[in-house]
Design an enzyme around this catalytic site. Structure first.
Site, PDB file in Angstrom:
ATOM      1  CE  LYS A  91      -4.384   1.125   0.137  1.00 36.67           C
ATOM      2  NZ  LYS A  91      -5.558   0.335  -0.325  1.00 36.67           N
ATOM      3  CG  ASP A 106      -7.458   3.144  -0.810  1.00 34.52           C
ATOM      4  OD1 ASP A 106      -7.912   2.001  -0.811  1.00 34.52           O
ATOM      5  OD2 ASP A 106      -7.565   3.899   0.184  1.00 34.52           O
TER       6      ASP A 106
HETATM    7  P1  NDP Z   1     -13.079   7.645  -2.624  1.00 32.89           P
HETATM    8  O1  NDP Z   1     -12.044   8.646  -2.405  1.00 32.89           O
HETATM    9  O2  NDP Z   1     -13.641   7.446  -3.989  1.00 32.89           O
HETATM   10  O3  NDP Z   1     -14.328   7.904  -1.646  1.00 32.89           O
HETATM   11  C1  NDP Z   1     -14.167   7.937  -0.274  1.00 32.89           C
HETATM   12  C2  NDP Z   1     -15.508   8.231   0.378  1.00 32.89           C
HETATM   13  O4  NDP Z   1     -15.381   8.066   1.775  1.00 32.89           O
HETATM   14  C3  NDP Z   1     -15.963   9.664   0.166  1.00 32.89           C
HETATM   15  O5  NDP Z   1     -17.363   9.715   0.170  1.00 32.89           O
HETATM   16  C4  NDP Z   1     -15.363  10.364   1.386  1.00 32.89           C
HETATM   17  O6  NDP Z   1     -16.024  11.566   1.756  1.00 32.89           O
HETATM   18  C5  NDP Z   1     -15.551   9.309   2.447  1.00 32.89           C
HETATM   19  N1  NDP Z   1     -14.497   9.453   3.471  1.00 32.89           N
HETATM   20  C6  NDP Z   1     -13.176   9.304   3.293  1.00 32.89           C
HETATM   21  N2  NDP Z   1     -12.503   9.557   4.437  1.00 32.89           N
HETATM   22  C7  NDP Z   1     -13.449   9.867   5.332  1.00 32.89           C
HETATM   23  C8  NDP Z   1     -13.390  10.218   6.700  1.00 32.89           C
HETATM   24  N3  NDP Z   1     -12.234  10.295   7.363  1.00 32.89           N
HETATM   25  N4  NDP Z   1     -14.568  10.456   7.330  1.00 32.89           N
HETATM   26  C9  NDP Z   1     -15.755  10.369   6.658  1.00 32.89           C
HETATM   27  N5  NDP Z   1     -15.856  10.060   5.372  1.00 32.89           N
HETATM   28  C10 NDP Z   1     -14.735   9.799   4.721  1.00 32.89           C
HETATM   29  O7  NDP Z   1     -12.480   6.258  -2.073  1.00 32.89           O
HETATM   30  P2  NDP Z   1     -12.937   4.768  -2.364  1.00 32.89           P
HETATM   31  O8  NDP Z   1     -14.402   4.713  -2.578  1.00 32.89           O
HETATM   32  O9  NDP Z   1     -12.046   4.220  -3.416  1.00 32.89           O
HETATM   33  O10 NDP Z   1     -12.548   4.033  -1.012  1.00 32.89           O
HETATM   34  C11 NDP Z   1     -13.470   3.882   0.071  1.00 32.89           C
HETATM   35  C12 NDP Z   1     -13.011   2.751   0.986  1.00 32.89           C
HETATM   36  O11 NDP Z   1     -12.941   1.523   0.231  1.00 32.89           O
HETATM   37  C13 NDP Z   1     -11.607   2.917   1.597  1.00 32.89           C
HETATM   38  O12 NDP Z   1     -11.607   2.303   2.865  1.00 32.89           O
HETATM   39  C14 NDP Z   1     -10.719   2.097   0.662  1.00 32.89           C
HETATM   40  O13 NDP Z   1      -9.526   1.690   1.282  1.00 32.89           O
HETATM   41  C15 NDP Z   1     -11.649   0.940   0.359  1.00 32.89           C
HETATM   42  N6  NDP Z   1     -11.350   0.177  -0.852  1.00 32.89           N
HETATM   43  C16 NDP Z   1     -11.243   0.787  -2.075  1.00 32.89           C
HETATM   44  C17 NDP Z   1     -10.996   0.034  -3.202  1.00 32.89           C
HETATM   45  C18 NDP Z   1     -10.944   0.640  -4.563  1.00 32.89           C
HETATM   46  O14 NDP Z   1     -10.813  -0.125  -5.531  1.00 32.89           O
HETATM   47  N7  NDP Z   1     -11.081   1.946  -4.729  1.00 32.89           N
HETATM   48  C19 NDP Z   1     -10.763  -1.426  -3.108  1.00 32.89           C
HETATM   49  C20 NDP Z   1     -10.987  -1.970  -1.791  1.00 32.89           C
HETATM   50  C21 NDP Z   1     -11.241  -1.183  -0.719  1.00 32.89           C
HETATM   51  P3  NDP Z   1     -15.322  12.985   1.437  1.00 32.89           P
HETATM   52  O15 NDP Z   1     -15.362  13.084  -0.060  1.00 32.89           O
HETATM   53  O16 NDP Z   1     -16.150  13.985   2.142  1.00 32.89           O
HETATM   54  O17 NDP Z   1     -13.922  12.873   1.975  1.00 32.89           O
HETATM   55  O1  2IT Z   2      -7.798  -1.734  -0.862  1.00 27.98           O
HETATM   56  C1  2IT Z   2      -7.751  -2.216  -2.019  1.00 27.98           C
HETATM   57  O2  2IT Z   2      -7.867  -3.415  -2.228  1.00 27.98           O
HETATM   58  C2  2IT Z   2      -7.547  -1.275  -3.133  1.00 27.98           C
HETATM   59  N1  2IT Z   2      -7.510  -0.071  -2.905  1.00 27.98           N
HETATM   60  C3  2IT Z   2      -7.365  -1.786  -4.522  1.00 27.98           C
HETATM   61  C4  2IT Z   2      -5.957  -2.263  -4.751  1.00 27.98           C
HETATM   62  C5  2IT Z   2      -5.624  -2.622  -6.164  1.00 27.98           C
HETATM   63  O3  2IT Z   2      -4.436  -2.910  -6.383  1.00 27.98           O
HETATM   64  O4  2IT Z   2      -6.488  -2.628  -7.043  1.00 27.98           O
END
Ligand code: NDP
Ligand code: 2IT
Length: 452
Positions: free
Chosen positions: A132, A172
């Protein structure tokens, strides 16, 4: 037979050492403790793992690179941020995991995420190690050009440490298709070569169909698998989702397609309650609001009747049968778990990484709520990243149907592995199942490799 007391004693003893070796890294401690608690009974029954000191070895990253990122704002001010890549463990394949840009990023957060990634990637069945990275840079309120200059500076250092057979980053929190394009372009510029060195790329230049949707869709597929296993389904269920980013939006889209009612979304400003469930047009509005206009979720409530905005609150007090936390770590605590249980929640499918506090995890376990930990239920994202790498290697692109079919199969196979290691009478302990299944493959491979 391992008694509960021996189990607890061994976990506590291990954690004392780990905390001492990694002071102040609270998120990392939390992620490790969840895994250690789940695997300990099985670990104690297999002397070879203990003799080989697998737990001590697997909790120590292979390496951490930390670096300075200097960049210029639109007004020519100089900004300095810190960047990291935690290359945690590559016994199963090249390092793989996302990059997070958020002001709360620090070494502890990236170590917890890198550690989780090892076992998540193991569960996908694809050859990927765990890593990461990211920065404490805050993309909010920055212009596209500022984000571009930051990404170029970030990659000017990172390119030395990655490669299509070494380490393959992805997105992420705060790293979406805009950032991936800037990062990828800078890699090509520095190295003068095209390589599938990042995943989550746009379709035009080597990205995979369904990667954008994969984490959210996968989270819903996993949830449907859990419910189907107990003779139920998502149809007509009220689903509370937190977040409104990449994962939340596509979880909502798939839940809607499967006949569920999505009644909440949120961002760091609060949550929206959509009493009758969001419809397709409204979801398109949110998608455009978040992906293109980079607006706030409150603007969704401003536009539609029947959608209420609750400032500075999380969505866990609404009445729902299914909860999908899709925002960030520790976003659902004991108070929230109590409220969800009181309202009759039957399933929790984690889209985010470690969204539940330790107390909340234990409360759902005590009440036998079906609870899928992120390393199982959000593995769809990295799984399709793995499929993107495969397509880059064969210089070919599979159809949307083909990638979606493979994603569904991978999520169903992860579900099967959880049952294999977590089945109880009338219940499945998905936390134990996912952790043991993910850990076992890594531990066996480490033993096969000898002392490294
Ligand atoms: P984005 O940046 O697209 O969206 C994040 C969302 O979460 C936004 O709505 C944001 O609100 C909110 N958020 C982030 N930090 C906070 C906080 N501290 N308090 C409240 N709300 C918060 O990220 P992703 O959708 O890609 O990721 C979301 C989660 O999923 C994370 O935990 C990530 O690690 C996990 N994940 C992502 C993957 C991927 O492929 N993208 C794969 C697997 C897991 P705001 O805009 O107001 O900050
Ligand atoms: O938390 C996760 O699994 C991710 N943000 C995606 C990682 C990836 O390599 O696609």
């Amino acid at each position: 037979m391992v008694t509960k007391t021996t189990h607890r004693k061994e976990v506590d003893q291990f954690m004392v050492g780990l905390r001492k070796r990694n002071p102040y890294e609270t998120e990392f401690h939390q992620a490790v403790e969840e895994v250690v608690e789940a695997v300990m009974p099985w670990y104690l029954q297999h002397e070879e793992y203990r003799n080989e000191r697998i737990l001590e070895r697997v909790t120590e990253p292979d390496r951490i690179v930390s670096f300075r990122i200097t960049w210029e704002t639109d007004t020519s001010d100089i900004e300095v941020n810190r960047g990291w890549r935690v290359q945690f463990n590559h016994v199963l394949g090249p390092y793989k995991g996302g990059l997070r840009f958020h002001p709360t990023v620090n070494q502890s957060v990236l170590k917890f995420l890198g550690f989780e990634q090892i076992f998540k990637n193991s569960l996908t069945g694809l050859p990927m190690g765990g890593a990461k990275g990211g920065s404490n840079f805050d993309p909010k309120g920055k212009s596209d050009r500022e984000v571009m200059r930051f990404c170029q500076s970030f990659m000017s250092e990172l390119h030395r440490h990655i490669g299509e057979d070494i380490d393959i980053p992805a997105g992420d929190i705060g790293v979406g298709s805009r950032e991936i394009s800037y990062l990828f372009a800078q890699y090509m510029r520095m190295r003068n070569r095209w390589a599938g060195v990042i995943t989550g790329k746009s379709l035009a230049y080597g990205g995979s169909e369904v990667r954008r949707e994969a984490t959210g869709y996968g989270c819903v597929y996993f949830c449907e698998n859990m419910l189907n296993h107990f003779g139920d389904s998502l149809r007509n269920k009220n689903v509370a989702i937190s977040g409104s980013g990449n994962v939340a939006i596509y979880a909502a889209e798939k839940a809607l397609q499967m006949g569920a009612r999505v009644i909440t979304l949120s961002d760091s400003g609060g949550f929206v309650h959509i009493k009758n469930g969001i419809n397709e047009d409204q979801l398109k509005f949110v998608q455009d609001l978040k992906e293109r206009r980079r607006g706030r979720i409150s603007e969704f409530a401003d536009k539609y009747r029947g959608v209420d905005f609750h400032a500075n609150l999380r969505p866990w007090d609404v009445s729902c049968q299914v909860a999908m936390p899709c925002a960030t770590q520790n976003e659902l605590d004991a108070k929230d778990a109590k409220s969800l249980i009181g309202n009759g929640v039957i399933a929790v499918s984690e889209g985010a990484n470690m969204p539940l506090t330790v107390e909340a995890v234990h409360m759902f376990a005590d009440r036998k709520v079906l609870h899928a930990p992120g390393k199982a239920s959000n593995a769809g994202g990295v799984a399709v990243s793995g499929l993107e790498q495969s397509q880059n290697s064969i210089r070919f692109s599979w159809s949307r149907e083909e990638v979606d079919r493979r994603l569904r199969t991978i999520m169903a196979e992860i579900h099967q592995q959880c049952i294999l290691h977590g089945a109880e009478i009338g219940h499945v302990d998905y936390v134990t199942g996912a952790n043991v299944a993910g850990f076992k493959k890594v531990a066996d491979t480490m033993i096969a490799y000898g002392v490294l």
